[in-house]
Design an enzyme around this catalytic site. Structure first.
Site, mmCIF file in Angstrom:
data_model
loop_
_atom_site.group_PDB
_atom_site.id
_atom_site.type_symbol
_atom_site.label_atom_id
_atom_site.label_comp_id
_atom_site.label_asym_id
_atom_site.label_seq_id
_atom_site.Cartn_x
_atom_site.Cartn_y
_atom_site.Cartn_z
ATOM 1 N N TYR A 87 -14.405 6.101 -12.611
ATOM 2 C CA TYR A 87 -14.165 4.644 -11.840
ATOM 3 C C TYR A 87 -14.909 3.650 -12.420
ATOM 4 O O TYR A 87 -14.208 2.614 -12.377
ATOM 5 C CB TYR A 87 -14.970 5.238 -10.453
ATOM 6 C CG TYR A 87 -14.902 4.229 -9.523
ATOM 7 C CD1 TYR A 87 -13.667 3.721 -8.827
ATOM 8 C CD2 TYR A 87 -15.847 3.261 -9.337
ATOM 9 C CE1 TYR A 87 -13.602 2.788 -7.731
ATOM 10 C CE2 TYR A 87 -16.042 2.177 -8.378
ATOM 11 C CZ TYR A 87 -14.632 1.985 -7.785
ATOM 12 O OH TYR A 87 -14.535 1.002 -6.698
ATOM 13 N N LYS A 138 -13.267 -0.046 -13.838
ATOM 14 C CA LYS A 138 -13.427 -1.262 -13.301
ATOM 15 C C LYS A 138 -14.204 -2.230 -14.267
ATOM 16 O O LYS A 138 -13.992 -3.408 -14.281
ATOM 17 C CB LYS A 138 -14.406 -1.178 -12.160
ATOM 18 C CG LYS A 138 -13.793 -0.428 -11.104
ATOM 19 C CD LYS A 138 -12.770 -1.180 -10.251
ATOM 20 C CE LYS A 138 -12.332 -0.533 -9.036
ATOM 21 N NZ LYS A 138 -11.079 -1.533 -8.367
ATOM 22 N N ASP A 150 0.922 -1.114 0.045
ATOM 23 C CA ASP A 150 0.002 0.212 0.135
ATOM 24 C C ASP A 150 0.927 1.112 -0.113
ATOM 25 O O ASP A 150 2.156 1.075 -0.025
ATOM 26 C CB ASP A 150 -0.914 -0.003 1.053
ATOM 27 C CG ASP A 150 -2.221 0.724 0.915
ATOM 28 O OD1 ASP A 150 -2.414 1.803 0.153
ATOM 29 O OD2 ASP A 150 -3.362 -0.075 1.318
#
Length: 248
Positions: A142, A146, A27
């Site tokens: 977004y 996806k 991360d």
């Protein structure tokens, strides 16, 4: 595990540890490997560190890192190109394991509308074009990234270098999950009404991150014996409500 520091990623890491596994977290902070998947340098550094920490073998990978918000460049970089670079980059590490598995975290937003031109730019591997297109229509970035991710999984999972090599690749599409992004929205009447319209559910509550973790654990482990190339919705009924009995 990318995106391991918070949200679904953190819940999945905890679940895997409870099951006796040894996840390597990746991360931007508070992780075993600190790297930014939005950048070429960050992707290269992540893969180098994963190779060293895994000692050449990974039994599973969960690509959970994802972004939403106003930064369209970061969304394109992390949600699609960084995720794909990570999955492709660890394929040889997976191939050395017994019963290797890979999972990408998509989104139930893939049924709500997207920019097809942006999706195709992603799938063509043209990051520069994808960034230009994203800047033109930020509202759809977004969902579009996806959609591209789920299509990539479907196209590649069945190939010789994935399923043919014993690596079962799938995706998960969570619905609304209570995170630091969604909680402020649900704190207002306007926000609750907006989500109720955009993401209707059949159950009596929105998901916690811990509700998605068992599915990620299953798909990334040897108990997943025959699922290949699927995007599995974990959305409280949103897909069934919005699309009815249409199969895809």
């Amino acid at each position: 595990m990318t995106g391991s520091a918070r949200g679904i990623g953190a819940a999945a890491v905890q679940r895997l540890r409870e099951e006796g596994h040894h996840p390597i977290g990746l991360d931007l902070d508070d992780a075993d490997i600190i790297a930014d998947l939005a950048t070429l340098g960050g992707r290269a550094a992540a893969l180098k560190a994963l190779g060293e920490r895994s000692e050449g073998t990974l039994h599973g990978v969960i690509a959970c890192a994802g972004l939403a918000g106003a930064n369209t460049a970061a969304m394109v970089g992390v949600n699609y190109f960084g995720t794909i670079a990570l999955l492709e980059g660890v394929r040889e590490l997976l191939a050395t394991a017994e019963d290797p598995r890979a999972v990408a975290v998509s989104s139930s937003s893939i049924i709500l509308g997207h920019d097809e031109e942006l999706v195709e730019a992603c799938l063509a591997g043209d990051e520069a074009a994808a960034l230009r297109l994203a800047a033109k229509e930020p509202r759809l970035v977004y969902a579009s990234t996806k959609v591209a991710l789920s299509r990539w999984v479907r196209r590649h999972a069945i190939r010789p270098e994935w399923a043919g090599a014993g690596i079962l690749l799938n995706a998960v599409a969570p619905g609304t999950v209570l995170t630091r992004i969604t909680r402020p929205i649900l704190a207002t009447e306007e926000g609750r009404a907006m989500l109720a319209e955009a993401t209707p559910i059949a159950v009596d509550r929105y998901a916690e991150a811990e509700d998605v973790a068992p599915l990620l654990s299953f798909l990334s482990g040897p108990d997943n014996r025959y699922i290949v190339g699927q995007t599995i919705f974990a959305d409280g009924g949103k897909d069934a409500i919005r699309r009815g009995d249409r199969l895809p």
